[in-house]
Design a protein around this motif. Structure first.
Motif, PDB file in Angstrom:
ATOM      1  N   MET A  64       0.834  -1.187   0.000  1.00 45.18           N
ATOM      2  CA  MET A  64       0.000   0.000   0.000  1.00 45.18           C
ATOM      3  C   MET A  64       0.873   1.243   0.000  1.00 45.18           C
ATOM      4  SD  MET A  64      -3.168  -0.265   2.607  1.00 45.18           S
ATOM      5  CE  MET A  64      -4.774  -0.465   1.941  1.00 45.18           C
ATOM      6  N   SER A  65       0.483   2.219  -0.792  1.00 44.99           N
ATOM      7  CA  SER A  65       1.225   3.474  -0.814  1.00 44.99           C
ATOM      8  C   SER A  65       0.850   4.319   0.405  1.00 44.99           C
ATOM      9  CB  SER A  65       0.904   4.247  -2.092  1.00 44.99           C
ATOM     10  OG  SER A  65      -0.417   4.745  -2.041  1.00 44.99           O
ATOM     11  N   ASN A  66       1.655   5.338   0.647  1.00 48.52           N
ATOM     12  CA  ASN A  66       1.370   6.225   1.774  1.00 48.52           C
ATOM     13  C   ASN A  66       0.025   6.904   1.632  1.00 48.52           C
ATOM     14  OD1 ASN A  66       3.670   5.646   3.174  1.00 48.52           O
ATOM     15  ND2 ASN A  66       4.828   7.403   2.412  1.00 48.52           N
ATOM     16  N   LEU A  67      -0.339   7.267   0.426  1.00 47.86           N
ATOM     17  CA  LEU A  67      -1.624   7.919   0.185  1.00 47.86           C
ATOM     18  C   LEU A  67      -2.784   6.982   0.521  1.00 47.86           C
ATOM     19  CD1 LEU A  67      -3.000  10.476  -0.769  1.00 47.86           C
ATOM     20  CD2 LEU A  67      -2.872   9.608  -3.096  1.00 47.86           C
ATOM     21  N   GLU A  68      -2.655   5.725   0.138  1.00 56.49           N
ATOM     22  CA  GLU A  68      -3.705   4.745   0.452  1.00 56.49           C
ATOM     23  C   GLU A  68      -3.800   4.508   1.956  1.00 56.49           C
ATOM     24  OE1 GLU A  68      -3.830   1.841  -3.449  1.00 56.49           O
ATOM     25  OE2 GLU A  68      -2.188   1.596  -2.007  1.00 56.49           O
ATOM     26  N   LEU A  69      -2.668   4.465   2.633  1.00 58.07           N
ATOM     27  CA  LEU A  69      -2.662   4.287   4.083  1.00 58.07           C
ATOM     28  C   LEU A  69      -3.294   5.482   4.795  1.00 58.07           C
ATOM     29  CD1 LEU A  69       0.868   2.706   4.627  1.00 58.07           C
ATOM     30  CD2 LEU A  69      -1.356   1.581   4.864  1.00 58.07           C
ATOM     31  N   GLU A  70      -2.962   6.677   4.329  1.00 58.43           N
ATOM     32  CA  GLU A  70      -3.547   7.879   4.917  1.00 58.43           C
ATOM     33  C   GLU A  70      -5.052   7.920   4.691  1.00 58.43           C
ATOM     34  OE1 GLU A  70      -1.524  11.418   3.601  1.00 58.43           O
ATOM     35  OE2 GLU A  70       0.423  10.616   4.176  1.00 58.43           O
ATOM     36  N   SER A  71      -5.479   7.531   3.519  1.00 58.96           N
ATOM     37  CA  SER A  71      -6.904   7.500   3.203  1.00 58.96           C
ATOM     38  C   SER A  71      -7.641   6.512   4.105  1.00 58.96           C
ATOM     39  CB  SER A  71      -7.099   7.121   1.734  1.00 58.96           C
ATOM     40  OG  SER A  71      -8.452   6.935   1.444  1.00 58.96           O
ATOM     41  N   GLU A  72      -7.073   5.344   4.277  1.00 57.92           N
ATOM     42  CA  GLU A  72      -7.703   4.346   5.149  1.00 57.92           C
ATOM     43  C   GLU A  72      -7.721   4.814   6.596  1.00 57.92           C
ATOM     44  OE1 GLU A  72      -7.736  -0.399   6.145  1.00 57.92           O
ATOM     45  OE2 GLU A  72      -6.056   0.400   5.016  1.00 57.92           O
TER      46      GLU A  72
END
Length: 145
Positions: A1-9
């Motif tokens: 998972m990218s950082n953006l996906e982690l932040e979104s979650e």
């Protein structure tokens, strides 16, 4: 998972944590099945719930509430994972506890600010759902979706 996906979650989990705490603060306890459903409904449909349904008549209240996600079943299923992660986080932080398939309110620490206004319709729908067995609630949900 990218950082953006982690932040979104993380943001989605945080939002569900707030919603779950608010539901449990008002209603004190709710089954896991119903808590997941109402958390999803409040997060995704709260903007126009009160304009569509009124709480003046409790007739067919169960059909009204379960029909809200009509046509949105796939999105509902995708959000179950995030809601369960939020619930797990709340249990780890001792905001709530689970006993016999019911989630009980303990504390709102860290989630004091309300992020939605619970309409009379949602309040009555949650209270009404407490009278219905989980199996019957899920059966009506599947029939309406």
């Amino acid at each position: 998972m990218s950082n953006l996906e982690l932040e979104s979650e993380a943001i989605r989990i945080s939002r569900f944590c707030h919603i779950i705490c608010q539901i449990l603060f008002i209603h004190r306890e709710l089954s896991i099945v119903k808590l997941i459903f109402f958390a999803y409904v409040i997060k995704t449909k709260n903007e126009y719930l009160s304009s569509i349904f009124s709480a003046k008549n409790s007739k067919f209240l169960d059909d009204k509430i379960t029909s809200i996600i009509n046509g949105d079943y796939n999105n509902y299923c995708k959000n179950i994972d995030v809601i369960i992660k939020a619930l797990h986080l709340l249990i780890l932080n001792q905001n709530c506890k689970i006993e016999d398939n019911f989630v009980y309110f303990i504390s709102r620490k860290g989630y004091e600010e309300a992020i939605y206004d619970e309409s009379t319709f949602i309040y009555k729908a949650i209270e009404y759902s407490k009278k219905v067995e989980d199996f019957q609630f899920l059966k009506e949900l599947v029939q309406n979706v």
